[in-house]
Design a protein around this motif. Structure first.
Motif, PDB file in Angstrom:
ATOM      1  N   GLY A  66      74.612  70.461 103.803  1.00 23.71           N
ATOM      2  CA  GLY A  66      75.913  70.442 103.153  1.00 23.71           C
ATOM      3  C   GLY A  66      76.996  70.081 104.144  1.00 23.71           C
ATOM      4  N   LYS A  67      78.224  70.517 103.854  1.00 24.24           N
ATOM      5  CA  LYS A  67      79.362  70.139 104.678  1.00 24.24           C
ATOM      6  C   LYS A  67      80.159  71.361 105.116  1.00 24.24           C
ATOM      7  CE  LYS A  67      79.704  65.746 102.224  1.00 24.24           C
ATOM      8  NZ  LYS A  67      80.525  64.883 101.328  1.00 24.24           N
ATOM      9  N   VAL A  68      80.531  71.365 106.395  1.00 24.43           N
ATOM     10  CA  VAL A  68      81.400  72.407 106.939  1.00 24.43           C
ATOM     11  C   VAL A  68      82.515  71.726 107.720  1.00 24.43           C
ATOM     12  CG1 VAL A  68      79.645  74.211 107.050  1.00 24.43           C
ATOM     13  CG2 VAL A  68      79.867  72.593 108.944  1.00 24.43           C
ATOM     14  N   THR A  69      83.536  72.493 108.049  1.00 24.71           N
ATOM     15  CA  THR A  69      84.720  71.883 108.648  1.00 24.71           C
ATOM     16  C   THR A  69      84.766  71.945 110.166  1.00 24.71           C
ATOM     17  OG1 THR A  69      85.955  73.958 108.412  1.00 24.71           O
ATOM     18  CG2 THR A  69      86.074  72.384 106.587  1.00 24.71           C
ATOM     19  N   SER A  70      83.863  72.701 110.799  1.00 24.83           N
ATOM     20  CA  SER A  70      83.926  72.813 112.255  1.00 24.83           C
ATOM     21  C   SER A  70      82.563  73.112 112.848  1.00 24.83           C
ATOM     22  CB  SER A  70      84.893  73.926 112.664  1.00 24.83           C
ATOM     23  OG  SER A  70      84.368  75.199 112.304  1.00 24.83           O
ATOM     24  N   ALA A  71      82.434  72.838 114.155  1.00 24.48           N
ATOM     25  CA  ALA A  71      81.188  73.134 114.865  1.00 24.48           C
ATOM     26  C   ALA A  71      80.938  74.636 114.889  1.00 24.48           C
ATOM     27  CB  ALA A  71      81.260  72.577 116.284  1.00 24.48           C
TER      28      ALA A  71
END
Length: 353
Positions: A66-71
């Motif tokens: 999926g997608k996340v906004t930060s490492a």
């Protein structure tokens, strides 16, 4: 010939306030239980804001997609997944997508409480559970009460998180430690069994995921062990790697055939690998190899095997739906097996428990 286990399907796992019952060995923890607990954790852990995370588990190996906004968020998700009992490994396929300036939904806590409460009440799949909003503070929702299953627990969290304006969800919901096998079973009121009983919510999603995986195992065109499946509200997401466009299309076609599927999101990546050496084996040799693979697990020793033209047919009885999937995985992992026909049944004694 020696069978080898090749479990490449990945999924993410995380554990939250519900632990495995004392004495329950890691091998007894079902993949569906791990997936459910992982989702509960990921959707309630501070620092993980994304609603777009898919989780799948195969033989204790979890894959996150999926997608996340930060490492930091990506690393935190994998860290939480590894804490779940029964998880053997975590493959983190989360993609970093910078935060875009989306329109913020402003709503008072009192308005949010009305909306979340209404959504929980209107969801028919939660009718047997008693889940309510305990409080809302600056967009942070605290849920409490009792859920009749781990699936209902997860469902309530997902419903709350979907309400515009909700920033985070915390939970004090009490729910069973074990995931009921009825939530996975395909031959007892499942969408594909012809039963008339209404099936909704998390239970239907679990059945859809199970049926999709079984179809993939039975299809010689798809590398089923490299394909992950996740379902939410009847929408099936496929992710993982396949060697060709034809394999990608075949997997999607298999998913669309499952009763209850509303839509298929095909996120499979085409990765042409080095041409693998084709394994050609006589059916008699394959039968021995598959039987050997099954006998590595005590609970799968009673399964009968027949092989014709490289297609393994499994018959007999097992105790749980998870064992049925484990058997299909073991058979399909045997070099030379092109597909697996699952004719296994759940034992009568197990049904009555």
């Amino acid at each position: 010939m020696r069978a080898t286990a090749r479990y490449a399907m990945a999924v993410v796992v995380a554990g939250w306030m519900i632990s495995v019952p004392p004495g329950l060995a890691a091998t007894a923890v079902s993949d569906a239980w791990i997936t459910t607990k992982t989702k509960i954790v990921l959707f309630t852990t501070k620092g993980i804001s994304s609603n777009a995370i898919n989780v799948d588990t195969v033989d204790g190996m979890v894959t996150l997609h999926g997608k996340v906004t930060s490492a930091e968020e990506k690393a935190r998700a994998a860290e939480e997944a590894r804490k779940i009992e029964g998880v053997k490994s975590v493959q983190n396929l989360l993609q970093l997508v910078p935060t875009r300036h989306a329109k913020t939904v402003n709503a008072s806590d009192s308005q949010l409480k009305v909306r979340v409460t209404k959504s929980l009440k209107n969801d028919r799949s939660l009718k047997d559970s008693s889940i309510a909003v305990v409080s809302i503070n600056d967009g942070v929702v605290l849920l409490g009460g009792t859920a009749t299953s781990a699936g209902d627990h997860l469902r309530a969290i997902q419903i709350a998180r979907a309400i515009p304006g909700v920033r985070h969800v915390e939970t004090e919901i009490k729910s069973p430690d074990a995931l009921a096998d009825q939530e996975l079973r395909r031959d007892r009121g499942s969408p594909t069994s012809g039963a008339t009983r209404e099936i909704t919510g998390a239970t239907q999603d679990m059945w859809i995921t199970t049926d999709t995986k079984v179809r993939l195992f039975a299809d010689s065109r798809t590398p089923a062990l490299d394909i992950n499946v996740d379902t939410w509200n009847g929408v099936v997401t496929l992710f993982g790697n396949v060697p060709s466009k034809d394999a990608k299309a075949a997997a999607e076609a298999d998913a669309r055939k499952v009763s209850g599927v509303k839509r298929v999101v095909n996120e499979l990546q085409i990765v042409p690998g080095a041409k693998k050496e084709e394994v050609k084996a006589l059916d008699a040799d394959l039968k021995i190899a598959v039987k050997h693979a099954l006998e590595q697990r005590e609970e799968l020793k009673g399964i009968d095997v027949e092989v014709k033209n490289g297609v393994a047919r499994l018959t007999g009885t097992v105790e749980t739906e998870q064992q049925r999937l484990d058997a299909a995985i073991a058979a399909r992992s045997t070099p030379g097996v092109r597909a697996v026909e699952d004719d296994l049944r759940i034992s009568t004694a197990a049904r009555e428990k």
